[in-house]
Design an enzyme around this catalytic site. Structure first.
Site, PDB file in Angstrom:
ATOM      1  N   LEU A   7       0.842  -1.194   0.000  1.00  0.00           N
ATOM      2  CA  LEU A   7       0.000   0.000   0.000  1.00  0.00           C
ATOM      3  C   LEU A   7       0.881   1.249   0.000  1.00  0.00           C
ATOM      4  CD1 LEU A   7      -2.727  -1.072   2.573  1.00  0.00           C
ATOM      5  CD2 LEU A   7      -2.440  -1.696   0.168  1.00  0.00           C
ATOM      6  N   GLY A  10      -0.872   6.720  -0.313  1.00  0.00           N
ATOM      7  CA  GLY A  10      -1.156   7.840   0.595  1.00  0.00           C
ATOM      8  C   GLY A  10      -0.407   9.119   0.244  1.00  0.00           C
ATOM      9  N   ARG A  14       2.750  14.900   6.152  1.00  0.00           N
ATOM     10  CA  ARG A  14       3.688  15.356   7.185  1.00  0.00           C
ATOM     11  C   ARG A  14       5.147  15.373   6.738  1.00  0.00           C
ATOM     12  NH1 ARG A  14       1.826  11.514  11.850  1.00  0.00           N
ATOM     13  NH2 ARG A  14       0.857  10.454  10.089  1.00  0.00           N
ATOM     14  N   ASN A 226       6.467   8.833   8.657  1.00  0.00           N
ATOM     15  CA  ASN A 226       5.472   9.868   8.391  1.00  0.00           C
ATOM     16  C   ASN A 226       6.081  11.252   8.271  1.00  0.00           C
ATOM     17  OD1 ASN A 226       3.103   8.149   8.573  1.00  0.00           O
ATOM     18  ND2 ASN A 226       3.693   7.924  10.716  1.00  0.00           N
ATOM     19  N   ASN A 384      41.492  21.892 -22.353  1.00  0.00           N
ATOM     20  CA  ASN A 384      40.652  21.031 -23.185  1.00  0.00           C
ATOM     21  C   ASN A 384      39.404  21.726 -23.710  1.00  0.00           C
ATOM     22  OD1 ASN A 384      39.712  21.122 -20.503  1.00  0.00           O
ATOM     23  ND2 ASN A 384      38.475  19.293 -20.827  1.00  0.00           N
ATOM     24  N   TYR A 385      39.224  22.998 -23.375  1.00  0.00           N
ATOM     25  CA  TYR A 385      37.970  23.685 -23.679  1.00  0.00           C
ATOM     26  C   TYR A 385      38.290  25.051 -24.266  1.00  0.00           C
ATOM     27  CZ  TYR A 385      33.294  25.633 -22.586  1.00  0.00           C
ATOM     28  OH  TYR A 385      32.055  26.202 -22.643  1.00  0.00           O
ATOM     29  N   ALA A 421      59.894  22.003 -18.517  1.00  0.00           N
ATOM     30  CA  ALA A 421      59.029  22.694 -17.553  1.00  0.00           C
ATOM     31  C   ALA A 421      58.574  24.034 -18.110  1.00  0.00           C
ATOM     32  CB  ALA A 421      59.769  22.892 -16.242  1.00  0.00           C
TER      33      ALA A 421
HETATM   34  C1  UD1 Z   1      -3.654   1.494   9.568  1.00  0.00           C
HETATM   35  C2  UD1 Z   1      -4.497   0.437  10.259  1.00  0.00           C
HETATM   36  C3  UD1 Z   1      -4.164   0.418  11.749  1.00  0.00           C
HETATM   37  C4  UD1 Z   1      -2.690   0.171  11.931  1.00  0.00           C
HETATM   38  C5  UD1 Z   1      -1.866   1.209  11.155  1.00  0.00           C
HETATM   39  C6  UD1 Z   1      -0.418   0.863  11.199  1.00  0.00           C
HETATM   40  C7  UD1 Z   1      -6.586   0.386   9.001  1.00  0.00           C
HETATM   41  C8  UD1 Z   1      -8.001   0.774   8.991  1.00  0.00           C
HETATM   42  N1  UD1 Z   1      -5.896   0.744  10.068  1.00  0.00           N
HETATM   43  O1  UD1 Z   1      -4.046   2.735  10.122  1.00  0.00           O
HETATM   44  O2  UD1 Z   1      -4.907  -0.589  12.391  1.00  0.00           O
HETATM   45  O3  UD1 Z   1      -2.340   0.209  13.303  1.00  0.00           O
HETATM   46  O4  UD1 Z   1      -2.274   1.228   9.773  1.00  0.00           O
HETATM   47  O5  UD1 Z   1       0.327   1.899  10.628  1.00  0.00           O
HETATM   48  O6  UD1 Z   1      -6.116  -0.230   8.078  1.00  0.00           O
HETATM   49  N2  UD1 Z   1      -3.123   3.798   2.126  1.00  0.00           N
HETATM   50  C9  UD1 Z   1      -3.443   3.742   0.798  1.00  0.00           C
HETATM   51  N3  UD1 Z   1      -4.687   4.138   0.399  1.00  0.00           N
HETATM   52  C10 UD1 Z   1      -5.624   4.554   1.289  1.00  0.00           C
HETATM   53  C11 UD1 Z   1      -5.277   4.612   2.643  1.00  0.00           C
HETATM   54  C12 UD1 Z   1      -4.021   4.215   3.039  1.00  0.00           C
HETATM   55  O7  UD1 Z   1      -2.625   3.361  -0.037  1.00  0.00           O
HETATM   56  O8  UD1 Z   1      -6.712   4.869   0.839  1.00  0.00           O
HETATM   57  C13 UD1 Z   1      -1.784   3.377   2.526  1.00  0.00           C
HETATM   58  C14 UD1 Z   1      -0.976   4.508   3.132  1.00  0.00           C
HETATM   59  O9  UD1 Z   1      -0.236   5.170   2.138  1.00  0.00           O
HETATM   60  C15 UD1 Z   1      -0.088   3.761   4.112  1.00  0.00           C
HETATM   61  C16 UD1 Z   1      -0.929   2.564   4.539  1.00  0.00           C
HETATM   62  O10 UD1 Z   1      -1.915   2.406   3.544  1.00  0.00           O
HETATM   63  O11 UD1 Z   1       1.088   3.276   3.495  1.00  0.00           O
HETATM   64  C17 UD1 Z   1      -1.572   2.740   5.897  1.00  0.00           C
HETATM   65  O12 UD1 Z   1      -2.443   3.850   5.823  1.00  0.00           O
HETATM   66  P1  UD1 Z   1      -2.657   4.839   7.007  1.00  0.00           P
HETATM   67  O13 UD1 Z   1      -3.580   5.903   6.607  1.00  0.00           O
HETATM   68  O14 UD1 Z   1      -1.350   5.241   7.585  1.00  0.00           O
HETATM   69  O15 UD1 Z   1      -3.403   3.863   8.020  1.00  0.00           O
HETATM   70  P2  UD1 Z   1      -3.782   4.193   9.475  1.00  0.00           P
HETATM   71  O16 UD1 Z   1      -5.067   4.911   9.479  1.00  0.00           O
HETATM   72  O17 UD1 Z   1      -2.658   4.801  10.167  1.00  0.00           O
HETATM   73 CA    CA Z   2      -0.368   5.354   9.618  1.00  0.00          CA
END
Ligand code: UD1
Ligand code: CA
Length: 454
Positions: A7, A10, A14, A226, A384-385, A421
């Site tokens: 995944l 996001g 931050r 983050n 050279n240039y 030289a």
């Molecule tokens: C999620 C978990 C939480 C866990 C935490 C660990 C869920 C609902 N919750 O929370 O239980 O403790 O991760 O860090 O899953 N991402 C996408 N698309 C989206 C949303 C997120 O690609 O629509 C990716 C983000 O870029 C990230 C990862 O998923 O790499 C986790 O997303 P994030 O929003 O950080 O999850 P949390 O709400 O923190």
């Molecule tokens: Ca997170």
């Protein structure tokens, strides 16, 4: 064999960056690339990265290393995984879900989690950790038998649930078919109005499936990044891992906390790395080398028994037994032979320098082909240039270049030639000739102009 879904869609707000979070680097490698590589090393036969935010900047980083699924709108972790449905449906074996911003996860841990998942006959296994301060994480609610009942998000947790110290790392192992089925039933039924991947666990449990939790040993591995502070912390941890790997392989690193070695760098045994050294990119260092203080070596090949001190070497190769520095600048495109001396305040660029040649001090050689056993006096400069074009010069074997010589390129200096030289050489010099190109000295014996002499 398993499928890895990463995944990485996001925003990474931050980070305060114009780049998406997962292309920021730790030890020279992008965050998402670390996770892809860990998946491959653990034995994934298919890796899918779900990307969305500034996908055009993530795609080139992923390249051919993984399949790409696009999540146009970020509607939650469950929704992100849904975008990889096509790969989940045809997955052979387990599906592992990882996060693109968690670069410290080890291949070994992924393997152990899969083994745990399979040997317990689980439908889903959450990778968990014990945290003193679990704020912000989903909490693991376990049943009496130790199975995972559900995961409750911080925002949805009761006061009792907030006290739970076991957290969801956000990484999971699923049975592919079960995950595909659960995703079909997932709804955005929570305080955030998001599709929570964690809700698939409850769906599976409702269907009578077994859900487990695999507790990780090293919490560092699930550190998510983050902000830039966490990025630097991950850098420190990864750097230590890389340095320790080299030390285990027989490299001496005198002051590891000041040594930065990229993830792809190779170093031979009995090489010594002193303080304040950076070895980056696609660099390969031989054995028995001494990389002394203050060196920066990028995308270069250093053969065995080379000594480098306080120097910068970029996109070049250095032959066996050669000495570089102190204070040498080897710019891209140099091929330096064996037992060469590239001494103090020497700059070379796009130059081929054959074995045994000595460029001892204060010299610039650019766009040149230099033979064997050439001796450069102090202060030689290739001109050279001409302000518009660059020209190449060729210097034959065994040439002696006197101090303070200008070689106005293009010029050919024949084998065994000797340059007096202070010469400015504009014409080719035949083999074994002496070339003198400077004004004759005039001495005036009755001169009274020296105001200094008492
Ligand atoms: C999620 C978990 C939480 C866990 C935490 C660990 C869920 C609902 N919750 O929370 O239980 O403790 O991760 O860090 O899953 N991402 C996408 N698309 C989206 C949303 C997120 O690609 O629509 C990716 C983000 O870029 C990230 C990862 O998923 O790499 C986790 O997303 P994030 O929003 O950080 O999850 P949390 O709400 O923190
Ligand atoms: Ca997170």
């Amino acid at each position: 064999m398993f499928t890895s879904v990463i995944l990485a869609a996001g925003m990474g707000t931050r980070m305060k960056s114009d780049m998406p979070k997962v292309v920021h680097k730790v030890c020279g490698k992008e965050l998402v690339k670390w996770v892809i590589d860990a998946s491959r090393e653990a034995g994934a036969d298919e890796v899918v990265a779900v990307i969305g935010h500034k996908a055009d900047m993530v795609k080139p980083v992923i390249g051919e290393n993984a399949k790409i699924a696009i999540q146009a709108e970020q509607l939650g972790t469950g929704h992100a995984v849904m975008q990889a449905a096509e790969y989940i449906k045809k997955a052979k074996g387990s599906v592992v879900v990882l996060n693109g911003d968690t670069p410290l996860i080890k291949a070994e841990t992924i393997k152990k989690a899969i083994d745990y998942h399979v040997s317990n006959g689980n439908s889903a296994t959450v990778i968990t950790a014990e945290f003193e301060d679990a704020t912000g994480y989903g909490r693991i609610v376990r049943g009496e038998d130790g199975s995972v009942l559900r995961i409750v998000e911080q925002k949805d947790a009761s006061d009792e649930e907030k006290k739970i110290k076991e957290i969801n790392s956000g990484m999971y192992v699923f049975n592919g078919a079960d995950l595909a089925e659960a995703l079909d039933k997932l709804t955005p039924n929570n305080a955030q109005g998001e599709y929570y991947l964690t809700d698939t666990l409850e769906i599976l449990r409702g269907a009578g499936k077994k859900i487990g939790g695999y507790t990780i040993e090293d919490n560092d591995e699930i550190r998510g990044i983050n902000n830039r502070i966490q990025l630097s912390e991950a850098e420190t941890i990864m750097q230590r891992r890389i340095n320790e790997k080299h030390m285990e392989n027989g490299v001496t690193i005198i002051n590891p906390s000041s040594v930065f070695i990229g993830s792809d760098v190779e170093i031979g045994r009995d090489t010594i790395i002193a303080s304040n050294v950076t070895l980056a990119g696609n660099t390969k260092i031989g054995s028995g080398c001494s990389v002394e203080m203050g060196c920066r070596i990028v995308d270069s090949v250093i053969e065995d028994n080379v000594t480098v001190l306080n120097s910068v070497i970029l996109e070049s190769s250095i032959g066996e037994g050669t000495n570089v520095g102190p204070f040498a600048y080897v710019r891209p495109g140099c091929k330096v032979g064996r037992h060469v001396k590239v001494g103090d305040f020497v700059e070379i660029k796009n130059a081929v320098i054959d074995d045994g040649t000595k460029i001892s001090h204060l010299t610039y050689l650019g766009d040149s082909d230099i033979g064997k056993n050439v001796n450069f006096g102090c202060g030689t400069v290739t001109c050279n240039y001409d302000g518009k074009d660059k020209f190449r010069s060729v210097i034959g074997d065994n040439v002696f270049v006197g101090c303070n010589t200008n070689l106005v390129s293009p010029v050919n200096v024949g084998e065994g030639a000797y340059i007096a030289a202070g010469s400015t050489i504009t014409d080719d010099i035949p083999d074994k000739n002496l070339a003198i190109a400077r004004a004759r000295q005039v001495n005036k014996d009755d001169w009274k102009g020296n105001k200094y002499a008492k």
